[in-house]
Design a protein around this motif. Structure first.
Motif, PDB file in Angstrom:
ATOM      1  N   GLY A  78       0.907  -2.695   4.092  1.00 50.37           N
ATOM      2  CA  GLY A  78       1.466  -1.336   4.099  1.00 50.37           C
ATOM      3  C   GLY A  78       1.796  -0.858   2.697  1.00 50.37           C
ATOM      4  O   GLY A  78       1.526   0.291   2.332  1.00 50.37           O
ATOM      5  N   THR A  79       2.365  -1.749   1.888  1.00 49.81           N
ATOM      6  CA  THR A  79       2.677  -1.390   0.499  1.00 49.81           C
ATOM      7  C   THR A  79       1.400  -1.105  -0.284  1.00 49.81           C
ATOM      8  O   THR A  79       1.323  -0.129  -1.040  1.00 49.81           O
ATOM      9  N   LEU A  80       0.387  -1.962  -0.101  1.00 44.39           N
ATOM     10  CA  LEU A  80      -0.893  -1.708  -0.775  1.00 44.39           C
ATOM     11  C   LEU A  80      -1.505  -0.393  -0.295  1.00 44.39           C
ATOM     12  O   LEU A  80      -2.097   0.360  -1.081  1.00 44.39           O
ATOM     13  N   GLY A  81      -1.359  -0.096   0.999  1.00 48.81           N
ATOM     14  CA  GLY A  81      -1.861   1.174   1.529  1.00 48.81           C
ATOM     15  C   GLY A  81      -1.152   2.362   0.927  1.00 48.81           C
ATOM     16  O   GLY A  81      -1.764   3.396   0.639  1.00 48.81           O
ATOM     17  N   LEU A  82       0.169   2.241   0.718  1.00 46.77           N
ATOM     18  CA  LEU A  82       0.918   3.337   0.085  1.00 46.77           C
ATOM     19  C   LEU A  82       0.448   3.570  -1.347  1.00 46.77           C
ATOM     20  O   LEU A  82       0.332   4.717  -1.787  1.00 46.77           O
ATOM     21  N   MET A  87      -2.759   7.257  -4.876  1.00 43.29           N
ATOM     22  CA  MET A  87      -3.873   7.544  -5.779  1.00 43.29           C
ATOM     23  C   MET A  87      -4.880   8.495  -5.134  1.00 43.29           C
ATOM     24  O   MET A  87      -5.455   9.340  -5.816  1.00 43.29           O
ATOM     25  N   ALA A  88      -5.083   8.372  -3.824  1.00 38.53           N
ATOM     26  CA  ALA A  88      -6.102   9.186  -3.153  1.00 38.53           C
ATOM     27  C   ALA A  88      -5.652  10.631  -2.947  1.00 38.53           C
ATOM     28  O   ALA A  88      -6.436  11.559  -3.147  1.00 38.53           O
ATOM     29  N   ASP A  89      -4.408  10.832  -2.523  1.00 37.56           N
ATOM     30  CA  ASP A  89      -3.916  12.189  -2.243  1.00 37.56           C
ATOM     31  C   ASP A  89      -2.450  12.268  -2.646  1.00 37.56           C
ATOM     32  O   ASP A  89      -1.543  12.091  -1.822  1.00 37.56           O
ATOM     33  N   PHE A  93       1.098  12.105  -0.365  1.00 41.94           N
ATOM     34  CA  PHE A  93       2.032  11.004  -0.616  1.00 41.94           C
ATOM     35  C   PHE A  93       3.414  11.549  -0.978  1.00 41.94           C
ATOM     36  O   PHE A  93       4.431  11.057  -0.491  1.00 41.94           O
ATOM     37  N   MET A  94       3.452  12.599  -1.822  1.00 43.00           N
ATOM     38  CA  MET A  94       4.725  13.175  -2.238  1.00 43.00           C
ATOM     39  C   MET A  94       5.478  13.736  -1.030  1.00 43.00           C
ATOM     40  O   MET A  94       6.699  13.575  -0.911  1.00 43.00           O
ATOM     41  N   ALA A  95       4.762  14.379  -0.107  1.00 42.75           N
ATOM     42  CA  ALA A  95       5.410  14.918   1.084  1.00 42.75           C
ATOM     43  C   ALA A  95       6.029  13.801   1.913  1.00 42.75           C
ATOM     44  O   ALA A  95       7.137  13.939   2.441  1.00 42.75           O
ATOM     45  N   ARG A  96       5.352  12.656   2.046  1.00 35.67           N
ATOM     46  CA  ARG A  96       5.890  11.523   2.820  1.00 35.67           C
ATOM     47  C   ARG A  96       7.108  10.921   2.122  1.00 35.67           C
ATOM     48  O   ARG A  96       8.077  10.547   2.784  1.00 35.67           O
TER      49      ARG A  96
END
Length: 185
Positions: A78-82, A87-89, A93-96
């Protein structure tokens, strides 16, 4: 050459190879090292086989064991996914992360307590099993030293003091250690 060979045979005996013995003082005998490495690998594989040999369990037990193995990999992936999502969007990410910032502090404390108790209980269980294994090993060592047949030893109330002496002491007398122990308060 025959004279030198005869002299070496006279000095060191016919069955000794002085050159080999001298070289082995500086360099390991490759054949003996390979034999020790092979024995070590065999012992490691035997230990792994003993650890993995379990009684057959039911489907429910296997399912629960599988669930118990999920939290740590889920947190790591999960941390690697975050990191990948950041990096992808970055906007997504900022909204989450802004949503996470709105979580009340008591809820973070509750989650921290749950995670701490989960891993703390696992650590406690592993620590207790390690202590049981050490007590059993100590019993086997005592039985081996006394010459009796090793079997399951009763668990002592506490491990003996390193200052223990006598026939039932778990370790051999050590003069340097005894001298050092006398200097300790």
């Amino acid at each position: 050459m025959g004279l030198i060979g005869g002299l070496l045979t006279t000095l060191f005996g016919a069955r000794r190879n002085v050159v080999v013995e001298t070289v082995e003082a500086f360099r390991e005998n490759a054949e003996a090292g390979a034999g020790r490495a092979s024995d070590h690998r065999a012992a490691v594989l035997a230990q792994f086989a003993a650890e993995m040999a379990r009684e057959r369990r039911g489907g429910w037990d296997r399912f629960i064991d599988g669930l118990n193995r999920l939290p740590r990999p889920a947190m790591a992936f999960g941390t690697l996914g975050l990191i990948g999502a950041a990096m992808a969007d970055p906007v997504w990410f900022m909204a989450r992360m802004e949503g996470l910032a709105l979580v009340p502090e008591p809820l973070w404390w509750l989650m921290g307590a749950i995670v701490s108790f989960y891993f703390g209980a696992r650590m406690q269980a592993h620590g207790q099993s390690f202590e049981r294994e050490m007590v059993e090993a100590l019993g086997r060592m005592r039985a081996h030293r006394s010459g009796s047949i090793p079997g399951p030893a009763p668990a002592p109330a506490a491990l003996p003091s390193p200052r223990a002496t006598g026939p039932d002491a778990p370790w051999a007398p050590n003069a340097a250690l005894d001298d050092w122990m006398r200097t300790q308060p």
